[in-house]
Design a protein around this motif. Structure first.
Motif, short mmCIF file in Angstrom:
data_model
loop_
_atom_site.label_atom_id
_atom_site.label_comp_id
_atom_site.label_asym_id
_atom_site.label_seq_id
_atom_site.Cartn_x
_atom_site.Cartn_y
_atom_site.Cartn_z
N THR A 114 -0.35 -7.74 5.31
CA THR A 114 -1.59 -7.04 5.12
C THR A 114 -1.35 -5.79 5.06
OG1 THR A 114 -2.02 -6.91 7.60
CG2 THR A 114 -2.73 -8.92 6.60
N ASP A 115 -2.27 -5.22 4.43
CA ASP A 115 -2.24 -3.52 4.28
C ASP A 115 -2.99 -2.81 5.59
OD1 ASP A 115 -2.29 -1.20 3.24
OD2 ASP A 115 -3.84 -1.39 1.84
N PRO B 124 1.83 0.64 4.61
CA PRO B 124 2.60 -0.15 3.64
C PRO B 124 2.71 0.21 2.28
CG PRO B 124 1.47 -1.78 4.73
CD PRO B 124 0.90 -0.38 5.14
N ASN B 125 3.61 0.30 1.52
CA ASN B 125 3.59 0.60 -0.10
C ASN B 125 2.69 -0.68 -0.84
OD1 ASN B 125 5.50 -1.37 -0.45
ND2 ASN B 125 7.21 0.02 -0.78
N GLU B 126 2.76 -0.26 -2.05
CA GLU B 126 2.02 -1.20 -2.95
C GLU B 126 3.03 -2.72 -3.06
OE1 GLU B 126 5.18 0.92 -5.58
OE2 GLU B 126 3.66 1.49 -3.99
N ARG B 127 3.93 -2.63 -2.41
CA ARG B 127 4.68 -4.12 -2.38
C ARG B 127 4.58 -4.55 -0.99
NH1 ARG B 127 10.55 -3.03 -4.96
NH2 ARG B 127 10.53 -5.22 -4.61
N LEU B 128 3.65 -3.65 -0.21
CA LEU B 128 3.66 -4.30 1.34
C LEU B 128 5.02 -4.16 2.07
CD1 LEU B 128 1.16 -7.43 1.06
CD2 LEU B 128 0.61 -5.05 1.57
N ASP B 129 5.68 -3.33 1.65
CA ASP B 129 6.86 -2.93 2.33
C ASP B 129 6.68 -1.76 3.24
OD1 ASP B 129 8.27 -4.86 1.34
OD2 ASP B 129 9.23 -3.57 -0.37
N ILE B 130 7.18 -1.88 4.33
CA ILE B 130 7.20 -0.54 5.27
C ILE B 130 8.79 0.11 5.41
CG2 ILE B 130 7.03 0.50 7.50
CD1 ILE B 130 4.52 -1.28 7.72
N ILE B 131 8.98 1.23 5.21
CA ILE B 131 10.37 1.75 5.09
C ILE B 131 10.51 2.96 5.99
CG2 ILE B 131 12.30 2.79 3.66
CD1 ILE B 131 10.83 1.37 1.40
N VAL B 132 11.43 2.97 6.85
CA VAL B 132 11.66 3.95 7.93
C VAL B 132 13.11 4.37 7.81
CG1 VAL B 132 11.66 4.28 10.51
CG2 VAL B 132 9.83 2.99 9.47
N VAL C 8 7.76 -4.17 15.87
CA VAL C 8 6.69 -3.81 14.84
C VAL C 8 5.45 -4.11 15.44
CG1 VAL C 8 5.86 -3.62 12.32
CG2 VAL C 8 8.39 -3.65 13.14
N THR C 9 4.22 -3.55 15.35
CA THR C 9 3.14 -3.84 15.68
C THR C 9 1.92 -3.32 14.80
OG1 THR C 9 3.80 -3.51 17.98
CG2 THR C 9 1.32 -4.04 17.64
N GLY C 10 1.01 -4.16 14.48
CA GLY C 10 -0.11 -3.52 13.28
C GLY C 10 -1.21 -3.14 14.25
#
Lengths: 197, 242
Positions: free
Chosen positions: A131-132, A155-163, A179-181
Motif C-alpha cells: 500500500t501507499d 514508496p515509489n510509483e512501483r510500491l518499492d522502498i529503497i534505502v 519494516v513497519t507501516g
C-alpha cells in the motif's frame, strides 16, 4: 501459353532471392513446365546451401522468427541472465560502488539470507510494499550494538522502498531489518548475514 | 513453336487434366499428379525454407491438402492447380516457421506406421543432406582460390554480379565464364568423390550428386505414400497400384 522466358540474370537473381514476389511466382510456375531448367537450379541450390555451410555459417535448423520475436527473446535472455545471477550470487547485484539487496527475495525463505559484500561498497536495500503508506525501517545488529533507523519512507510509483546504507555504516555480521507501516503496523522482519569478500 | 515450348505446353495442359481427373475420383490421376509435381514442389520448398528441416513433410502435406480439396470439389479452376499447390506449400512452410517447432503433419505419426512406403521418401532427404556435405567437403579442395571466392560470393554472400566483378577484377562477360568453370570444377570434384566413395559399395548404392539430376525414385515412392494416405483417409475408395 505464356511467352515468359527468364534470362540468365533473372535466374541468377532468383537464386539470390532478389526477384519481386510476382516475378518469383512467375518463374517458379514456369519451372514446373521446364524440368531441365529445374534440374540446373536444383544443382545450384545444392551448391548454394553447401557453400553456405562450408563457410562455417552452419545453417540453423531452428525456424526463423520475426524481428519482434527476436527482440522479445533477447529481453527474455537478459531477464533469465539476471535471474540466474541472483540465484548464483546471492540475489544481489554488485557494481563498482554499491551492492543491491532485494529483500523481497527473502520472503518465505526459512533460512537467513547471506550476502557477501565489499566493505568499500554502499549497500542498497529494496523491498516492496502493498500500500501507499508511510513506512519506517530499522536496521539492527545486536552483536555489534549498531542500529540505524529510517523514517517517513514513502514508496515509489512501483510500491518499492529503497534505502541506502553507506559503506561506513555496514559491517559484517547478522543484521535484522524490520519494516513497519504507519497505518498497518504489522512488522515485517528480514534477517541478513553480511560477510566480507 | 519449338519442341521445348510444345513440351512445356503439354505439361501445363496435363496438370489441368490430372486435376480434373482427381476431381472425378480417379486415383491414378492423383498418383500421376504427385509424380509430375513432386520434384518441382520439393525444390521450391527447399529453396524458400532452406534453413529448416522437414521439407518433405511440407511437400507431402501440401499434396494431401490439394488432392483432398480437388476430391471435395473445392477447387474452382483446375487449370491453375499448380499455383494453388505452390501457394499451399508456401503457406504450410510459413505455418511451420510461425509455430517455431517441428512441423506437425496433418496425419499423426501412428497412422503413418501403417504404411511401409511412408518412410521411403526419407532416402531423398538423406541424399540431399549428403550432397550438401559433399559440396562443403570439395569446396576446400578446389584448385584455385578464385573458384572458391566466386562461388562463395555468388552462392553464399548473394553479391551482385558487378560487385563480384569489381572484387575479383573480372569483366562482365568474363564473370559468366569464370562462374561456370568454377561450378564445373566443383561438380567434377563432387563426382570424383562420389565415385571414390562408391568403390566397394553395392552397385545400386545411390549417388547423392547424380540423384539430384536424374533420380525419379523419390516422387514415385512418395506418390505411393500419398496414394496410401488418401486410401486411408477415404477407405471407401479403391486403392490402385502406382
Amino acid at each position: 501459353m505464356s511467352e515468359f522466358q527468364p534470362d540468365k540474370t533473372m535466374l541468377r537473381h532468383y537464386l539470390q532471392n532478389k526477384l519481386s514476389p510476382d516475378d518469383e511466382t512467375q518463374l517458379e510456375l514456369w519451372l514446373a513446365d521446364h524440368p531441365e531448367a529445374l534440374a540446373d537450379l536444383e544443382l545450384d541450390l545444392l551448391m548454394q546451401v553447401g557453400v553456405g555451410t562450408s563457410e562455417n555459417h552452419e545453417f540453423n535448423v531452428e525456424p526463423q522468427v520475426n524481428i519482434m520475436s527476436k527482440f522479445l527473446n533477447g529481453i527474455a535472455y537478459v531477464l533469465a541472465a539476471i535471474f540466474m545471477s541472483q540465484l548464483i550470487f546471492g540475489k544481489y547485484f554488485v557494481n563498482d560502488s554499491l551492492t543491491f539487496i532485494d529483500l523481497d527475495n527473502m520472503r518465505g525463505a526459512e533460512n537467513i539470507m547471506s550476502y557477501q559484500i565489499n566493505p568499500d561498497q554502499d549497500l542498497i536495500l529494496r523491498f516492496g510494499v502493498l500500500t501507499d503508506d508511510i513506512y519506517q525501517m530499522t536496521v539492527n545488529n545486536p552483536e555489534k550494538n549498531k542500529s540505524f533507523q529510517f523514517f517517513n519512507l514513502r514508496p515509489n510509483e512501483r510500491l518499492d522502498i529503497i534505502v541506502k546504507l553507506s559503506s561506513n555504516q555496514v559491517e559484517t555480521g547478522l543484521w535484522e531489518v524490520s519494516v513497519t507501516g504507519n497505518t498497518n503496523t504489522r512488522q515485517i522482519i528480514y534477517e541478513l548475514e553480511i560477510r566480507s569478500e | 513453336m519449338t519442341d521445348q515450348n510444345t513440351e512445356a505446353e503439354n505439361l501445363s495442359k496435363k496438370a489441368g487434366e490430372l486435376a480434373r481427373g482427381i476431381m472425378a475420383g480417379d486415383q491414378q490421376s492423383s498418383s500421376q499428379f504427385v509424380n509430375l509435381h513432386y520434384r518441382w514442389l520439393l525444390f521450391i520448398v527447399r529453396k524458400k525454407f532452406a534453413r529448416v528441416s522437414g521439407h518433405e513433410d511440407i511437400v507431402q502435406d501440401s499434396f494431401l491438402v490439394v488432392i483432398t480439396k480437388l476430391q471435395q470439389g473445392q477447387v474452382s479452376n483446375p487449370d491453375t492447380i499448380r499455383a494453388f499447390l505452390r501457394t499451399t506449400a508456401i503457406n504450410i512452410g510459413y505455418e511451420y516457421l510461425r509455430k517455431d517447432k517441428k512441423y506437425a503433419s496433418a496425419v499423426d505419426q501412428d497412422s503413418l506406421e501403417v504404411f511401409a512406403d511412408a518412410r521411403s521418401d526419407v532416402l531423398s532427404s538423406l541424399e540431399w543432406d549428403e550432397g550438401i556435405k559433399l559440396v562443403k567437403q570439395v569446396m576446400t579442395e578446389l584448385p584455385t582460390e578464385r573458384d572458391r571466392q566466386i562461388l562463395t560470393q555468388f552462392y553464399f554472400e548473394d553479391r551482385d554480379k558487378p560487385d563480384i566483378c569489381e572484387t575479383l577484377d573480372l569483366s562482365s562477360a568474363h564473370f559468366d565464364r569464370v562462374l561456370y568453370r568454377a561450378k564445373q570444377r566443383l561438380k567434377e570434384l563432387m563426382q570424383k568423390h562420389q565415385d571414390h566413395d562408391d568403390v566397394g559399395k553395392r552397385p545400386q548404392q545411390s549417388k547423392p550428386f547424380s540423384t539430384v539430376k536424374t533420380s525419379n525414385k523419390g516422387p514415385k515412392l512418395v506418390s505411393k505414400w500419398i496414394h496410401a494416405l488418401i486410401a486411408w483417409c477415404h477407405p471407401q475408395r479403391e486403392v490402385l497400384a502406382v
